[in-house]
Design a protein around this motif. Structure first.
Motif, PDB file in Angstrom:
ATOM      1  N   HIS A 184      48.624  74.184  27.204  1.00 40.97           N
ATOM      2  CA  HIS A 184      48.243  73.859  25.828  1.00 40.97           C
ATOM      3  C   HIS A 184      48.812  72.509  25.408  1.00 40.97           C
ATOM      4  CE1 HIS A 184      48.019  74.006  21.450  1.00 40.97           C
ATOM      5  NE2 HIS A 184      49.327  73.892  21.409  1.00 40.97           N
ATOM      6  N   ARG A 187      46.855  69.743  27.281  1.00 37.17           N
ATOM      7  CA  ARG A 187      45.492  69.626  26.762  1.00 37.17           C
ATOM      8  C   ARG A 187      45.469  68.934  25.411  1.00 37.17           C
ATOM      9  NH1 ARG A 187      42.394  75.069  25.150  1.00 37.17           N
ATOM     10  NH2 ARG A 187      43.991  74.950  23.531  1.00 37.17           N
ATOM     11  N   ARG A 188      46.478  69.169  24.600  1.00 41.60           N
ATOM     12  CA  ARG A 188      46.430  68.718  23.219  1.00 41.60           C
ATOM     13  C   ARG A 188      46.649  67.216  23.059  1.00 41.60           C
ATOM     14  NH1 ARG A 188      48.585  68.789  18.017  1.00 41.60           N
ATOM     15  NH2 ARG A 188      47.448  70.175  16.602  1.00 41.60           N
ATOM     16  N   VAL A 207      43.091  64.370  31.845  1.00 40.60           N
ATOM     17  CA  VAL A 207      43.215  65.753  31.396  1.00 40.60           C
ATOM     18  C   VAL A 207      41.848  66.417  31.282  1.00 40.60           C
ATOM     19  CG1 VAL A 207      43.855  67.202  29.426  1.00 40.60           C
ATOM     20  CG2 VAL A 207      45.428  65.443  30.254  1.00 40.60           C
ATOM     21  N   PHE A 211      41.000  69.671  33.417  1.00 44.04           N
ATOM     22  CA  PHE A 211      40.813  70.906  32.652  1.00 44.04           C
ATOM     23  C   PHE A 211      39.441  71.517  32.908  1.00 44.04           C
ATOM     24  CE2 PHE A 211      42.519  73.654  29.482  1.00 44.04           C
ATOM     25  CZ  PHE A 211      41.425  74.182  28.806  1.00 44.04           C
ATOM     26  N   VAL A 223      44.746  76.589  33.818  1.00 40.33           N
ATOM     27  CA  VAL A 223      43.556  76.482  32.960  1.00 40.33           C
ATOM     28  C   VAL A 223      43.098  77.867  32.514  1.00 40.33           C
ATOM     29  CG1 VAL A 223      41.131  75.809  32.910  1.00 40.33           C
ATOM     30  CG2 VAL A 223      42.825  74.276  33.935  1.00 40.33           C
ATOM     31  N   THR A 284      40.568  68.216  23.886  1.00 41.15           N
ATOM     32  CA  THR A 284      41.585  67.425  24.546  1.00 41.15           C
ATOM     33  C   THR A 284      41.680  66.124  23.764  1.00 41.15           C
ATOM     34  OG1 THR A 284      40.091  66.238  26.043  1.00 41.15           O
ATOM     35  CG2 THR A 284      40.878  68.410  26.754  1.00 41.15           C
TER      36      THR A 284
END
Length: 323
Positions: A184, A187-188, A207, A211, A223, A284
């Motif tokens: 997380h 991804r963020r 990413v 992902f 993932v 993302t």
């Protein structure tokens, strides 16, 4: 060997994630990046300096430009917020006027106005990490290393700290390296990611690419875990979905693909009443990722034909269950 034959190139100004499970070698790698460990062979180049060949004096000077924040904050409990931030400047030899001005600037930057005289025991976890970030930025570093910096925080506080790091990156062009076991987090806010397993880098890339198309099994686990966590927060459970005959399929759209009527075209093309069961959107740093869970009332060649048709339009699919 904790870290073996790692070849990593982090561009200036990136937020770069390094992810792996416990024992993967992440913490050893970050100690190499700030010169606390020396490699048996190879080089560790930060800016123009090879830390593996640097003298003790060069290492001391280099560490002033490599900030570090920690999972458990590592604050001095006998010092106030302002004094904790000032400590890094005192070590660097700044005078009192410079220290006072810089501390005031940093307290405002990390959102701790009014808490200057509080002690760590009086702060929440998020506030303690904000102090840690301010202290790490005190000497205007070129690189900020984050060692599991959000692992001790609740989800809402984690997001607030990640937003702060993203703002710092955008405002100052600071290179940030995030060591984490949380997909997380990567991804963020991360631009790129490296996946570690048993001391080696097993997968790297943007990413968004990693992902949506994870190649290695360990990456696929990361993932899958974050996807399952997202689904668990909704009312939809793919394991409980009633599908009857046919297949439960997950479709993945990336960025502009979501604006194409590919699923509607497939329904017309194959004359199948494909039913949308659930949809969600995640983001993302680079793009949005859409996921649709659909029931395709077909199997065998007809089902394969639908999925191939969608694949031609760059929509990935995964058969979750067949009835």
């Amino acid at each position: 060997m904790a870290v073996d034959a790692v070849d990593l190139d982090i561009e200036r100004g990136q937020i770069y994630g390094i992810i792996g499970y416990s024992g993967a070698g992440k913490s050893t790698l970050i100690r190499l990046l700030n010169g606390l460990e020396q490699p048996d062979s190879g080089s560790v180049v930060v800016g123009d300096l090879d830390l593996a060949k640097a003298s003790s004096r060069q290492l001391r000077q280099a560490r002033l430009k490599i900030g570090m924040i920690f999972q458990h904050f590592n604050l001095l409990w006998s010092r106030t917020v302002a004094q904790n931030i000032a400590f890094a400047l005192e070590i660097a030899g700044a005078d009192k006027a410079q220290i006072a001005a810089r501390v005031a600037e940093l307290i405002q930057l990390v959102g701790l106005e009014g808490r200057e005289d509080a002690y760590p025991a009086q702060l929440s976890g998020g506030q303690k990490q904000r102090v840690g970030i301010a202290r790490a930025l005190a000497n205007r570093p070129d690189v900020l290393l984050c060692d599991e910096a959000t692992s001790a925080l609740d989800p809402e506080t984690t997001d607030a700290i990640l937003d702060l790091l993203l703002d710092i990156n955008r405002s100052f062009g600071l290179t940030i390296v995030l060591i984490t076991h949380e997909m997380h987090v990567v991804r963020r806010i991360c631009d790129s990611v490296a996946v570690m397993e048993e001391g080696r880098i097993v997968e790297t890339g943007k990413v968004l690419d990693v992902f949506t198309h994870p190649r290695q099994k360990v990456t696929q686990r990361f993932v899958r875990q974050v996807s399952e966590a997202d689904v668990s927060q909704s009312a939809f459970d793919p394991d409980l979905a009633e599908i009857g005959q046919g297949a439960l399929v997950k479709l993945v759209y990336v960025g502009p693909q979501a604006r194409q009527p590919a699923l509607a075209d497939a329904i017309r093309q194959f004359d199948l009443p494909i039913n949308i069961l659930h949809g969600r959107l995640t983001r993302t740093r680079d793009a949005a990722i859409g996921e649709l869970y659909v029931h395709v009332p077909a199997s065998g060649e007809p089902l394969a034909g639908v999925l191939a048709y969608l694949a031609e339009r760059d929509i990935a699919s995964e058969i979750l269950r067949q009835g």
